[in-house]
Design a protein around this motif. Structure first.
Motif, PDB file in Angstrom:
ATOM      1  N   TYR B  76      96.453 102.092  43.773  1.00  0.00           N
ATOM      2  CA  TYR B  76      96.624 101.083  42.736  1.00  0.00           C
ATOM      3  C   TYR B  76      98.063 100.592  42.701  1.00  0.00           C
ATOM      4  N   GLY B  77      98.998 101.560  42.691  1.00  0.00           N
ATOM      5  CA  GLY B  77     100.406 101.188  42.631  1.00  0.00           C
ATOM      6  C   GLY B  77     100.836 100.361  43.830  1.00  0.00           C
ATOM      7  N   THR B  78     100.392 100.780  45.014  1.00  0.00           N
ATOM      8  CA  THR B  78     100.759 100.037  46.220  1.00  0.00           C
ATOM      9  C   THR B  78     100.274  98.603  46.134  1.00  0.00           C
ATOM     10  N   VAL B  79      99.003  98.461  45.767  1.00  0.00           N
ATOM     11  CA  VAL B  79      98.422  97.117  45.727  1.00  0.00           C
ATOM     12  C   VAL B  79      99.072  96.263  44.654  1.00  0.00           C
ATOM     13  N   VAL B  80      99.209  96.820  43.442  1.00  0.00           N
ATOM     14  CA  VAL B  80      99.736  96.010  42.339  1.00  0.00           C
ATOM     15  C   VAL B  80     101.189  95.615  42.569  1.00  0.00           C
ATOM     16  N   THR B  81     102.041  96.559  43.016  1.00  0.00           N
ATOM     17  CA  THR B  81     103.440  96.174  43.244  1.00  0.00           C
ATOM     18  C   THR B  81     103.525  95.110  44.338  1.00  0.00           C
ATOM     19  N   VAL B  83     101.226  92.889  45.127  1.00  0.00           N
ATOM     20  CA  VAL B  83     100.734  91.611  44.603  1.00  0.00           C
ATOM     21  C   VAL B  83     101.799  90.954  43.738  1.00  0.00           C
ATOM     22  N   ILE B  84     102.428  91.734  42.849  1.00  0.00           N
ATOM     23  CA  ILE B  84     103.503  91.182  42.022  1.00  0.00           C
ATOM     24  C   ILE B  84     104.602  90.616  42.907  1.00  0.00           C
ATOM     25  N   ALA B  85     104.959  91.398  43.950  1.00  0.00           N
ATOM     26  CA  ALA B  85     106.027  90.949  44.842  1.00  0.00           C
ATOM     27  C   ALA B  85     105.663  89.626  45.498  1.00  0.00           C
ATOM     28  N   MET B  86     104.425  89.485  45.964  1.00  0.00           N
ATOM     29  CA  MET B  86     104.028  88.253  46.638  1.00  0.00           C
ATOM     30  C   MET B  86     103.970  87.087  45.653  1.00  0.00           C
ATOM     31  N   LEU B  87     103.461  87.359  44.438  1.00  0.00           N
ATOM     32  CA  LEU B  87     103.385  86.283  43.454  1.00  0.00           C
ATOM     33  C   LEU B  87     104.763  85.720  43.151  1.00  0.00           C
ATOM     34  N   LEU B  88     105.778  86.599  43.170  1.00  0.00           N
ATOM     35  CA  LEU B  88     107.132  86.126  42.897  1.00  0.00           C
ATOM     36  C   LEU B  88     107.792  85.547  44.141  1.00  0.00           C
ATOM     37  N   SER B 172     108.979  96.630  37.495  1.00  0.00           N
ATOM     38  CA  SER B 172     110.317  96.660  38.093  1.00  0.00           C
ATOM     39  C   SER B 172     110.228  96.844  39.599  1.00  0.00           C
ATOM     40  N   ALA B 173     109.343  97.743  40.021  1.00  0.00           N
ATOM     41  CA  ALA B 173     109.191  97.966  41.464  1.00  0.00           C
ATOM     42  C   ALA B 173     108.722  96.694  42.139  1.00  0.00           C
ATOM     43  N   GLY B 174     107.810  95.968  41.472  1.00  0.00           N
ATOM     44  CA  GLY B 174     107.332  94.713  42.037  1.00  0.00           C
ATOM     45  C   GLY B 174     108.453  93.694  42.182  1.00  0.00           C
ATOM     46  N   VAL B 175     109.342  93.666  41.188  1.00  0.00           N
ATOM     47  CA  VAL B 175     110.444  92.701  41.250  1.00  0.00           C
ATOM     48  C   VAL B 175     111.397  93.047  42.399  1.00  0.00           C
ATOM     49  N   VAL B 176     111.748  94.329  42.521  1.00  0.00           N
ATOM     50  CA  VAL B 176     112.650  94.733  43.615  1.00  0.00           C
ATOM     51  C   VAL B 176     112.010  94.420  44.961  1.00  0.00           C
ATOM     52  N   GLY B 240     103.952  98.557  52.876  1.00  0.00           N
ATOM     53  CA  GLY B 240     104.456  99.766  53.509  1.00  0.00           C
ATOM     54  C   GLY B 240     105.851 100.145  53.076  1.00  0.00           C
ATOM     55  N   GLU B 241     106.464  99.342  52.232  1.00  0.00           N
ATOM     56  CA  GLU B 241     107.851  99.567  51.889  1.00  0.00           C
ATOM     57  C   GLU B 241     108.050 100.843  51.082  1.00  0.00           C
ATOM     58  N   THR B 242     108.996 101.625  51.478  1.00  0.00           N
ATOM     59  CA  THR B 242     109.219 102.903  50.797  1.00  0.00           C
ATOM     60  C   THR B 242     110.449 102.891  49.913  1.00  0.00           C
ATOM     61  N   MET B 243     111.609 102.719  50.518  1.00  0.00           N
ATOM     62  CA  MET B 243     112.855 102.984  49.790  1.00  0.00           C
ATOM     63  C   MET B 243     113.106 102.007  48.665  1.00  0.00           C
ATOM     64  N   ALA B 244     112.723 100.740  48.856  1.00  0.00           N
ATOM     65  CA  ALA B 244     113.001  99.786  47.788  1.00  0.00           C
ATOM     66  C   ALA B 244     112.216 100.144  46.535  1.00  0.00           C
ATOM     67  N   VAL B 245     111.057 100.747  46.740  1.00  0.00           N
ATOM     68  CA  VAL B 245     110.160 101.004  45.620  1.00  0.00           C
ATOM     69  C   VAL B 245     110.382 102.381  44.979  1.00  0.00           C
ATOM     70  N   THR B 246     110.694 103.385  45.809  1.00  0.00           N
ATOM     71  CA  THR B 246     110.759 104.765  45.332  1.00  0.00           C
ATOM     72  C   THR B 246     111.725 104.954  44.172  1.00  0.00           C
ATOM     73  N   PHE B 247     112.822 104.225  44.212  1.00  0.00           N
ATOM     74  CA  PHE B 247     113.833 104.434  43.180  1.00  0.00           C
ATOM     75  C   PHE B 247     113.376 103.982  41.806  1.00  0.00           C
ATOM     76  N   VAL B 248     112.533 102.972  41.733  1.00  0.00           N
ATOM     77  CA  VAL B 248     112.248 102.399  40.421  1.00  0.00           C
ATOM     78  C   VAL B 248     110.791 102.499  40.007  1.00  0.00           C
ATOM     79  N   ILE B 249     109.971 103.198  40.778  1.00  0.00           N
ATOM     80  CA  ILE B 249     108.558 103.204  40.422  1.00  0.00           C
ATOM     81  C   ILE B 249     108.239 104.231  39.345  1.00  0.00           C
ATOM     82  N   GLY B 250     109.071 105.247  39.212  1.00  0.00           N
ATOM     83  CA  GLY B 250     108.847 106.189  38.120  1.00  0.00           C
ATOM     84  C   GLY B 250     108.054 107.424  38.519  1.00  0.00           C
ATOM     85  N   ASN B 251     107.413 107.365  39.681  1.00  0.00           N
ATOM     86  CA  ASN B 251     106.724 108.522  40.245  1.00  0.00           C
ATOM     87  C   ASN B 251     105.793 109.224  39.260  1.00  0.00           C
TER      88      ASN B 251
END
Lengths: 266, 319, 284
Positions: B76-81, B83-88, B172-176, B240-251
């Motif tokens: 879910y997180g992978t897909v939603v972030t 999608v947000i990234a592409m929409l922006l 936030s992860a989607g924006v980054v 597939g992006e890892t590092m840009a997302v890991t910091f701000v996704i909240g885990n």
């Protein structure tokens, strides 16, 4: 095969109906000057041809008439070009509207990525000048005038790019005339076409002469002689000589014109 | 008369055979790498697959203590972030490409084009730490409260913007991610727009069309396939992006209805937990996540490449 | 408003939006670079280059991480680039448009965009598990696997640019393909190949994910390839997520170093490429 059109006599030109008047036109590509002090007039309901060797400026001149050069920042025109009395080079002129009134057909066929019908309807839809049944009428009439209706009437929804080169070019002509421009510019319209398509296009131009002011740039001297009433010979950015086609091709006044026409250089 | 030393000629032939096999081996290695990746992921994921079956993909639970795992929250997180990234990123990238090809004065084209490409070269970890230290606080203090106040009360979509403003989270992860993918999308679209023949555009202008009308009615339909291919390629990278997302996704291994809540993605789950994973089932579940990511990105990228190849073939034939 | 005015207004609106989009993009770049430079410089000092990574609460530098990254990048390139170049040579000179070549190109382009964390998992499975422990060599292999598709692509593109006439002339003198490639094509594509090398180095210098579970990390100085080794990206990852101020400062300093390195490499590659184009008279 239709016989070539009867040569135009001087009588038709006796009473000039001036559509475009060009005064002291100079044109520059950056620092390089391409047109030098051009002065001439274009008449309604006639076909004017411009001939001359490569690089003489004939296409440049054509592109001044619809300010197509304005798309490229390094290109600049100075002087006056009056259409129906108004200087079209002036700043306050709405360029898009000018281009709607002055149509252009290019050297290579450029069908848009859409159906035949949509290609021809493109300009009309932009301007909102026709809708529904009226639009269909305009499209059909343009395709008829471009001598291609019979070939595409069952294929109106086929992609324009799937037709042959000659057909594509006639679609582009139909597209240009559908909006009923006051002036029609054609830049070597048959350069990429086979002889039969060339003949059809030339026939189309003869029909269109009744309605529009047509300007044709061509490399093909025989075509210019066949098709036009008035011919202008250009050389190195200057308008060397201009007059009735019958005179230019038989007894030109200028030595250079004569040399070009007889093939001494080209 | 040209005389050839037969021993010399024989040596040359041997060299040729050696060189040719060396290059062929290297080329085949590429195939082997992909095969190896697929196989090793399959093998590593096998214990999890055996234990959970295909229900692995539909469970949300993720509990290392009880050894219960499910892939739903990371998927879910992978897909939603993404999608947000592409929409922006897609409209913005489109705008930038439009600007560069139609509006930009010539002296500005080079610098801006270079700036876009340099942004593309910045490693993703930089976006990650920037996101954590700069963007997240910014979102937390200014943007998210605004969203909660103004969009929260709206029925239906309001649920997406409810909850406390953590600063970090799915949005936030989607924006980054969007900022990371933006230069790629912009550069690809610009390249596609550049291949439109000028004569075609002039035909549009010649009919009195405005710049926007030429873009929308002539350039975009002409470039449709290339644009779509570029977008899908960007999507593949975002997924597939890892590092840009890991910091701000909240885990947080859960699915919330709010975009402002923390979550997890497949790659950030793996990155955060793999080295700490104790027990075969835990490790295997993480590898299973990796397998899922591999399958998803493989499909998306393969389709995108096929589209772009089709465009190349068409561009090679004359207009 | 009549139709013509409406069209002009719509035109103006969309063009203004595209300018806005460009400004947004540039603003993001500026914001990121600004933060990077200001925080990075604040954390920078000669210590960074002379001391090792400290435990939390004490002073230190990034020396072991810099060394580790340099070694693994070097090894990764030495292993990956030649393979990529040879493979690219095959596609350009031998395979060309055969079915196998088309397949390899397709697969290569997929690997090019594949998530690098997957590569990390792959190497974990085949090397780390096999060897029983994390190691610098595993990290280097992971980087090599990432470098191969990049080298292959750039090599093939650059070799394709060499004029066919040159290759034909060599063949006409009786040279085997290997001779033509080594004596004629490689020298002709020299700057292109170097560009490809620089781009590959730039690409793998910034990769974090594949190192997370191959080379891991090491607090101390280590030169053994057979053991975990400190490296810059993982140190940045660890330090920045920690609550310790001095660790965070070092993380920013490290981030600045990585970014500067990559930007310098990318700009050099670009300049080399334009030099290449001007050599050919402006045509790529």
């Amino acid at each position: 095969m239709r016989p070539p059109a009867a040569p135009v006599t001087d009588a038709t030109i006796a009473a000039p109906d001036v559509k475009v008047e060009i005064r002291s036109l100079n044109f520059f590509y950056g620092a390089q000057q391409a047109l030098f002090d051009i002065n001439m007039t274009l008449e309604n309901r006639s076909i004017t041809a411009f001939i001359g060797p490569s690089g003489c400026g004939k296409s440049t001149l054509l592109r001044v008439l619809n300010r197509m050069y304005a798309l490229y920042p390094q290109q600049r025109a100075e002087g006056e070009v009056r259409m129906d009395g108004t200087d079209i080079l002036a700043d306050q002129v709405d360029v898009a509207e000018l281009r709607y009134r002055v149509g252009m057909v290019f050297q290579k066929p450029t069908p848009f990525p859409m159906s035949v019908f949509e290609n021809v309807a493109f300009g009309l839809r932009l301007a909102g000048s026709a809708r529904g049944a009226r639009l269909k009428e305009r499209v059909e009439s343009a395709l008829r005038d471009a001598a291609i209706w019979d070939e595409v009437k069952d294929k109106l929804h086929v992609d324009g790019r799937s037709l042959s080169g000659g057909q594509q070019q006639r679609i582009c002509i139909a597209r240009a005339i559908a909006v009923e421009p006051e002036v029609l510019l054609l830049d070597e319209p048959t350069a990429a076409l086979d002889p039969i398509s060339t003949l059809r296009v030339e026939e189309t131009l003869q029909t269109l002469r009744e309605k529009f002011c047509i300007v044709v740039v061509t490399h093909n001297l025989q075509q210019a002689a066949r098709v036009s009433n008035v011919t202008g010979f250009m050389y190195l950015g200057q308008l060397v000589e201009m007059g009735p086609s019958s005179t230019i091709f038989t007894s030109p006044a200028n030595r250079k014109t004569d040399d070009y026409i007889t093939g001494r250089f080209g | 008369m040209a005389i050839i030393d037969s021993r010399h000629a024989a040596k040359q032939l041997i060299y040729e055979r050696v060189f040719r096999s060396a290059t062929l081996t290297a080329a085949i290695l590429v195939l082997l790498i992909l095969g190896g990746v697929a196989l090793s992921l399959l093998r590593g994921a096998w214990p999890a697959r055996q234990h959970f079956g295909f229900a692995f993909v539909t469970r949300e639970i993720w509990n290392p203590v009880t050894d219960e795992y499910g892939a739903l929250a990371p998927i879910y997180g992978t897909v939603v972030t993404s999608v947000i990234a592409m929409l922006l990123a897609v409209p913005t990238g489109f705008g930038i490409a439009l600007f560069l090809t139609e509006l930009c004065p010539p002296w500005l084209k080079r610098p801006i084009g270079t700036a876009v490409e340099l942004l593309a070269a910045v490693p993703s970890i930089i976006f990650g730490i920037w996101g954590l230290f700069v963007l997240a606080p910014l979102l937390q203090r200014h943007v998210q409260p605004w969203l909660i106040d103004h969009l929260g009360p709206i029925p239906l979509i309001g649920k997406l913007f409810s909850g406390p403003p953590y600063g970090i989270g799915i949005l936030s992860a989607g924006v980054v991610l969007a900022i990371m993918v933006l230069p790629f999308i912009a550069a690809t679209m610009r390249d596609v727009f550049d291949t439109v023949p000028p004569m075609l555009k002039e035909s549009g202008y010649g009919l009195g069309a405005t710049t926007w009308e030429v873009i929308w009615h002539v350039v975009v339909p002409h470039s449709r396939v290339g644009m779509l291919g570029g977008i899908m390629l960007g999507l593949g990278r975002a997924l597939g992006e890892t590092m840009a997302v890991t910091f701000v996704i909240g885990n947080a291994h859960r699915i919330s209805s709010s975009l402002l809540a923390p979550g997890t993605t497949i790659s950030s789950a793996i990155a955060n937990e793999f080295t700490e994973a104790v027990g075969d089932l835990y490790t295997s579940s993480l590898i299973a996540l990796g397998l899922l990511l591999f399958l998803i990105t493989f499909a998306v990228i393969a389709i995108a490449q096929a589209m772009l190849r089709h465009l190349e073939r068409r561009a090679a034939s004359p207009l | 408003m009549n139709r013509r005015q409406l069209r002009k207004a719509r035109n103006g609106l969309f063009l203004a939006l595209s300018v806005a989009a460009t400004l947004v993009g540039l603003a993001c770049l500026a914001a990121i670079l600004w933060t990077l430079v200001s925080n990075g410089i604040a954390g920078m000092s000669s210590r960074v280059f002379t001391q090792m990574t400290p435990p939390p609460g004490s002073e230190g530098g990034l020396l072991n991480a810099l060394y580790g990254s340099a070694i693994m990048t070097l090894l990764g390139i030495c292993m990956g680039s030649p393979i990529g170049m040879l493979a690219g040579t095959y596609l350009s000179e031998y395979g060309r448009s055969s079915r196998l070549s088309t397949l390899i190109r397709f697969i290569n382009d997929i690997l090019l965009s594949a998530p690098s964390i997957i590569i990390g998992l792959f190497i974990y499975e085949i090397l780390v598990v096999r060897m029983g422990h994390f190691s610098a060599i595993a990290g280097a292999v992971a980087l090599a696997v990432i470098a191969i598709p990049v080298s292959l692509r750039t090599t093939e593109d650059m070799l394709n640019l060499v004029p066919a006439g040159m290759k034909d002339a060599s063949a006409a003198l009786g040279a085997y393909p290997w001779r033509t490639v080594i004596s004629v094509v490689y020298p002709a594509a020299r700057s292109g190949i170097v560009t490809g090398l620089l781009l590959a180095i730039a690409r793998i210098s910034g990769e974090t994910a594949p190192l997370l579970f191959t080379a891991l990390n090491d607090q101390f100085w280590s030169t053994k390839l057979n053991a975990p080794m400190a490296n810059l990206p993982v140190v940045i990852f660890q330090f920045s997520l920690s609550p310790y101020k001095d660790w965070q400062q070092l993380a920013w300093a490290g981030a600045l170093i990585i970014t500067v390195t990559i930007l310098v490499l990318s700009i050099s590659a670009r300049m080399l490429l334009s030099l290449l184009q001007s050599d050919r008279g402006g045509k790529p």
